[in-house]
Design a protein around this motif. Structure first.
Motif, PDB file in Angstrom:
ATOM      1  N   UNK A   1      -5.440  -0.256  -0.043  1.00  6.41           N
ATOM      2  CA  UNK A   1      -5.727  -0.697   1.318  1.00  6.41           C
ATOM      3  C   UNK A   1      -5.467   0.363   2.380  1.00  6.41           C
ATOM      4  N   UNK A   2      -4.862   1.474   2.030  1.00  6.73           N
ATOM      5  CA  UNK A   2      -4.449   2.466   3.017  1.00  6.73           C
ATOM      6  C   UNK A   2      -5.199   3.773   2.789  1.00  6.73           C
ATOM      7  N   UNK A   3      -6.336   3.956   3.461  1.00  4.32           N
ATOM      8  CA  UNK A   3      -7.174   5.130   3.193  1.00  4.32           C
ATOM      9  C   UNK A   3      -6.453   6.464   3.384  1.00  4.32           C
ATOM     10  N   UNK A   4      -5.657   6.580   4.425  1.00  6.59           N
ATOM     11  CA  UNK A   4      -4.983   7.847   4.668  1.00  6.59           C
ATOM     12  C   UNK A   4      -3.934   8.133   3.597  1.00  6.59           C
TER      13      UNK A   4
ATOM     14  N   UNK B   1     -10.271  -0.791  -0.657  1.00  5.97           N
ATOM     15  CA  UNK B   1     -10.769  -2.122  -1.020  1.00  5.97           C
ATOM     16  C   UNK B   1      -9.610  -3.095  -1.169  1.00  5.97           C
ATOM     17  N   UNK B   2      -9.880  -4.339  -0.837  1.00  8.62           N
ATOM     18  CA  UNK B   2      -8.960  -5.452  -1.067  1.00  8.62           C
ATOM     19  C   UNK B   2      -9.270  -6.012  -2.452  1.00  8.62           C
ATOM     20  N   UNK B   3      -8.292  -6.016  -3.342  1.00  4.65           N
ATOM     21  CA  UNK B   3      -8.549  -6.444  -4.722  1.00  4.65           C
ATOM     22  C   UNK B   3      -8.933  -7.914  -4.838  1.00  4.65           C
ATOM     23  N   UNK B   4      -8.731  -8.692  -3.792  1.00  6.16           N
ATOM     24  CA  UNK B   4      -9.121 -10.109  -3.851  1.00  6.16           C
ATOM     25  C   UNK B   4     -10.582 -10.314  -3.451  1.00  6.16           C
ATOM     26  N   UNK B   5     -11.255  -9.269  -3.008  1.00  2.00           N
ATOM     27  CA  UNK B   5     -12.638  -9.349  -2.526  1.00  2.00           C
ATOM     28  C   UNK B   5     -13.593  -9.038  -3.677  1.00  2.00           C
TER      29      UNK B   5
END
Length: 296
Positions: free
Chosen positions: A40-43, A61-65
């Motif tokens: 969830x944290x691109x940087x 990405x959110x793993x729940x999506x």
């Protein structure tokens, strides 16, 4: 069990921005694996990618999506040509009495830890079938031992353990191996976040040895890497966890008796226990969902 060389293999690690996921990615890369980081944290993911020794890339990405993870799986396959290993590591935690728990935080723990693991597996399973690969589900001591003040986490980790065991029987004939990784309290942002609450920290310190201590991250991840190299069905990040399996049937009764005493002892202080998601990973999850709500 035969040791498999990781040289040139493609490993996907979720929850890769920090903690177990970050160090696992580094150690797999050091053994020659190419790495797909998901989180969830691109940087933070970009920074992790910069520390790896081999070809790597990262995906936000959110793993729940379901749709997002399906997209990630397709892009990882296009980027690397195959997928050999998937580690479903992404997880969050909350604590406190169930009766006073934050319903949204409680649900989110189950969604990320259990549903997110299943979504991850669903997205990558076709690629693992094609490569006759390995899916490692990160569970916890919480799957073996029920613990008061941790209802959501215990429920989610018991769930992923059962999910992985059931999945193993389904996909073995396709050549896919499935493992479950167990960790006790390990020095991560999640555990440090939980320890910020005085009651939760003191309750943990009153657990019987060896469950009452925090274990260093490095040796725990080394054991996980060794399990991946051998495609093991059970991977224990601390030496004593395997022995817990033989006595797990008796643990609910023991915990119920001891827990009743401890809850009575801490009763006057329980109403002050924080009930939201803990640690930096929990904060990142909260920011992601808040931002998503604002964008839509």
């Amino acid at each position: 069990m035969t040791k498999v060389s990781l040289e040139g293999q493609v490993a996907v690690v979720t929850g890769a921005a920090r903690g177990v996921g970050e160090l696992l990615a580094r150690k797999l890369s050091a053994r020659g694996a190419r790495i797909a980081l998901v989180g969830l944290e691109p940087e933070e993911l970009k920074a992790v990618a910069g520390r790896l020794h081999t070809d790597c890339d990262h995906w936000h990405a959110d793993v729940t999506d379901h749709e997002a993870m399906a997209r990630v799986a397709q892009e990882v396959k296009e980027r690397f040509g195959k997928v050999d290993i998937v580690v479903a590591n992404a997880g969050v935690a909350s604590g406190g009495p169930f009766a006073e728990s934050d319903p949204d935080a409680w649900r989110r723990v189950v969604e990320v830890n259990l549903v997110g693991s299943a979504v991850t597996c669903r997205a990558f399973l076709p690629a693992l079938m094609a490569s006759r690969g390995y899916f490692l589900q990160i569970a916890s001591l919480a799957a073996i031992t029920p613990a008061p003040m941790m209802t959501a986490y215990c429920a989610s980790k018991s769930g992923v353990e059962a999910f992985a065991h059931a999945l193993r029987a389904e996909v073995a004939y396709k050549g896919v191996r499935v493992g479950v990784g167990y960790l006790s309290w390990t020095d991560t942002d999640m555990v440090r976040g939980a320890d910020e609450d005085d009651v939760m920290r003191e309750l943990r310190q009153r657990l019987p040895w060896p469950a009452n201590r925090t274990y260093p991250l490095g040796p725990a991840v080394d054991r996980i890497v060794a399990g991946i190299e051998r495609r093991k069905a059970h991977v224990y990040a601390q030496w004593w966890l395997g022995g817990m399996q033989s006595v797990r049937g008796a643990l609910p009764g023991v915990i119920a008796a001891v827990g009743q005493r401890e809850m009575r002892r801490f009763g006057p202080r329980l109403s002050g226990v924080a009930t939201g998601l803990v640690g930096a990973g929990g904060a990142a999850d909260q920011r992601e969902r808040t931002g998503h709500t604002q964008r839509h």
